[in-house]
Design a protein around this motif. Structure first.
Motif, PDB file in Angstrom:
ATOM      1  N   SER A  37      -3.356   3.517  -4.820  1.00 23.26           N
ATOM      2  CA  SER A  37      -2.691   3.491  -3.513  1.00 23.26           C
ATOM      3  C   SER A  37      -1.784   4.702  -3.343  1.00 23.26           C
ATOM      4  O   SER A  37      -1.708   5.300  -2.265  1.00 23.26           O
ATOM      5  CB  SER A  37      -1.870   2.205  -3.364  1.00 23.26           C
ATOM      6  OG  SER A  37      -2.708   1.082  -3.264  1.00 23.26           O
TER       7      SER A  37
ATOM      8  N   ASP B 274       1.644   0.557 -16.717  1.00 18.49           N
ATOM      9  CA  ASP B 274       0.682  -0.473 -17.084  1.00 18.49           C
ATOM     10  C   ASP B 274       1.358  -1.470 -18.018  1.00 18.49           C
ATOM     11  O   ASP B 274       2.512  -1.300 -18.403  1.00 18.49           O
ATOM     12  CB  ASP B 274      -0.568   0.134 -17.732  1.00 18.49           C
ATOM     13  CG  ASP B 274      -0.220   1.182 -18.796  1.00 18.49           C
ATOM     14  OD1 ASP B 274       0.970   1.281 -19.179  1.00 18.49           O
ATOM     15  OD2 ASP B 274      -1.121   1.909 -19.227  1.00 18.49           O
TER      16      ASP B 274
ATOM     17  N   LYS C 286       1.950   6.185 -15.179  1.00 17.46           N
ATOM     18  CA  LYS C 286       1.314   4.919 -14.841  1.00 17.46           C
ATOM     19  C   LYS C 286       2.060   3.783 -15.527  1.00 17.46           C
ATOM     20  O   LYS C 286       2.214   3.769 -16.746  1.00 17.46           O
ATOM     21  CB  LYS C 286      -0.155   4.902 -15.250  1.00 17.46           C
ATOM     22  CG  LYS C 286      -0.842   3.592 -14.890  1.00 17.46           C
ATOM     23  CD  LYS C 286      -2.330   3.629 -15.100  1.00 17.46           C
ATOM     24  CE  LYS C 286      -2.980   2.277 -14.780  1.00 17.46           C
ATOM     25  NZ  LYS C 286      -2.672   1.802 -13.420  1.00 17.46           N
TER      26      LYS C 286
ATOM     27  N   ASP D  51       2.834   1.286 -10.601  1.00 19.15           N
ATOM     28  CA  ASP D  51       1.807   0.373 -11.120  1.00 19.15           C
ATOM     29  C   ASP D  51       0.459   0.514 -10.416  1.00 19.15           C
ATOM     30  O   ASP D  51      -0.544  -0.024 -10.892  1.00 19.15           O
ATOM     31  CB  ASP D  51       2.305  -1.077 -11.027  1.00 19.15           C
ATOM     32  CG  ASP D  51       2.417  -1.572  -9.595  1.00 19.15           C
ATOM     33  OD1 ASP D  51       2.470  -0.735  -8.669  1.00 19.15           O
ATOM     34  OD2 ASP D  51       2.451  -2.809  -9.392  1.00 19.15           O
ATOM     35  N   ASP D  52       0.402   1.211  -9.291  1.00 20.83           N
ATOM     36  CA  ASP D  52      -0.843   1.346  -8.524  1.00 20.83           C
ATOM     37  C   ASP D  52      -1.012   2.805  -8.099  1.00 20.83           C
ATOM     38  O   ASP D  52      -0.620   3.185  -6.996  1.00 20.83           O
ATOM     39  CB  ASP D  52      -0.811   0.418  -7.315  1.00 20.83           C
ATOM     40  CG  ASP D  52      -2.111   0.428  -6.515  1.00 20.83           C
ATOM     41  OD1 ASP D  52      -3.016   1.220  -6.854  1.00 20.83           O
ATOM     42  OD2 ASP D  52      -2.212  -0.346  -5.546  1.00 20.83           O
TER      43      ASP D  52
ATOM     44  N   ASN E  39       0.803  -1.227   0.000  1.00 21.14           N
ATOM     45  CA  ASN E  39       0.000   0.000   0.000  1.00 21.14           C
ATOM     46  C   ASN E  39       0.834   1.274   0.000  1.00 21.14           C
ATOM     47  O   ASN E  39       0.755   2.061  -0.912  1.00 21.14           O
ATOM     48  CB  ASN E  39      -0.986   0.031   1.176  1.00 21.14           C
ATOM     49  CG  ASN E  39      -2.084  -1.002   1.013  1.00 21.14           C
ATOM     50  OD1 ASN E  39      -2.443  -1.353  -0.104  1.00 21.14           O
ATOM     51  ND2 ASN E  39      -2.607  -1.493   2.113  1.00 21.14           N
TER      52      ASN E  39
END
Length: 392
Positions: free
Chosen positions: A50, A76, A74, A46-47, A19
């Motif tokens: 969070s 992805d 990002k 990647d997240d 997280n």
């Protein structure tokens, strides 16, 4: 791409695992490299959802955006934004880099002006002695590139510790005036905290040791305020909150004897630093919060992430040995026993050692104040990292 442009461009890839821990470290490093060394940092994450918890202005739906001089992209699969090689390629905590990265590096090798990026794996922070021998070692990869292992650490033979140049002066100014603390509490919606009350921030994993401490604090002769965000710390207090736990919202305050539990809203990194500076004691987890608790110059408990075969306790012991190097045996043993009991979830011993902590409170506070000065030695991580790159 010219070599001058390439030299100012670094890429950092971060896969968010727990997280906030991994992204917390890489975001601080990216900001510092941009602000203090004028580098063009591309932070691939990647997240983003969070990430937005510690950077509320971040829009998780956007593929690219800029904050604090850092370009956030990002990450992805496949990459929707093409990778352009810079001078340095950092994979944070052994995350697996996308194949497109190596394909693009290979394509660019055909250019006369192109220099392959220096590839680094930014490792987790550890005080274990073996780190010195592994820091900076290269490893030839299948791509034909060398990857260097960069280990943060507490000695001058390691990669150092993340700490912005102005942090200590900003902290000292903050802590010199109680009004700053009261203003922060007001901004967070925390009421009823006087300067004479004991304030403890809590950001831990689940453990019954925290439940026991809350029960102990509720019987205190002093007013105690525990500042806890919604999440893993709060979840282990079900025996206190009962069925109301699910309905609890940020901003609420629950009275439990002499203890008031305040439910904190999420905050950005600067806000979290100020929170740590404003508390009398901090309970922290992971790596980023653990280090920021040290820079807060206040006593703390480190709730380290549990690992198989209790290896995390070896890492905990290694740090405690370093941290307690200049402490008297009485103070060191008390603080070490408290940290160990909390990490083992020992509900009885954690209360015993918390009570004993009061006997060594003043010298422990003095040690916590001196520790950040001693720990930085001669250079922080960002400065050592920049020099490491220049040397190669």
């Amino acid at each position: 791409m010219t070599t001058n442009t390439q030299a100012q461009h670094w890429d950092i890839f971060c896969a968010v695992v727990d997280n906030y821990g991994d992204i917390g470290v890489t975001w601080r490093l990216a900001k510092q490299l941009s602000a203090e060394y004028q580098l063009a940092i591309h932070l691939w994450v990647d997240d983003l959802a969070s990430f937005s918890h510690i950077l509320p202005a971040l829009d998780p739906s956007l593929p690219q955006q800029m904050f604090n001089g850092v370009t956030i992209i990002k990450w992805d699969q496949p990459l929707s934004i093409g990778y352009t090689p810079g001078a340095v390629l950092i994979e944070a905590f052994a995350c697996d880099l996308p194949q497109e990265v190596f394909d693009q590096i290979e394509n660019c090798r055909q250019q006369d002006t192109f220099i392959s990026p220096l590839w680094l794996n930014l490792e987790y922070l550890s005080a274990e002695p073996w780190v010195e021998g592994c820091h900076g070692l290269p490893s030839l990869q299948n791509s034909g590139l060398k990857k260097y292992f960069y280990f943060p650490g507490f000695t001058n033979k390691t990669g150092g510790l993340i700490c912005e140049h102005a942090l200590a002066s900003e902290r000292d100014q903050w802590q010199s005036d109680p009004q700053y603390r009261q203003q922060l509490f007001a901004q967070l919606g925390l009421e009823g905290i006087s300067d004479a009350d004991k304030v403890i921030s809590v950001f831990s994993y689940e453990t019954q040791a925290l439940t026991s401490l809350c029960q102990q604090w509720s019987q205190s002769d002093l007013n105690i305020h525990a500042l806890i965000p919604k999440g893993r710390s709060l979840n282990c207090l079900a025996s206190i909150f009962g069925a109301e736990l699910e309905a609890i919202q940020a901003g609420q305050a629950i009275q439990y004897g002499a203890l008031t539990i305040h439910i904190l809203p999420m905050t950005d990194q600067d806000g979290y630093d100020r929170l740590l500076w404003s508390c009398d004691f901090n309970i922290v987890r992971g790596e980023d919060s653990f280090l920021r608790a040290q820079w807060a110059a206040k006593p703390f408990i480190w709730h380290i992430y549990p690992q198989e075969e209790d290896y995390h306790l070896i890492k905990l012991d290694a740090f405690m040995q370093v941290y307690c190097n200049n402490l008297s045996p009485e103070i060191a043993s008390t603080w070490q026993a408290l940290n160990l009991a909390f990490n083992q979830g020992d509900t009885k011993r954690v209360i015993t050692h918390w009570e004993r902590l009061n006997l060594v409170d003043l010298p422990l506070q003095q040690h916590a104040k001196q520790w950040p000065i001693d720990a930085l030695i001669d250079a922080d991580l960002a400065r050592r990292l920049v020099q490491f790159v220049k040397n190669r």
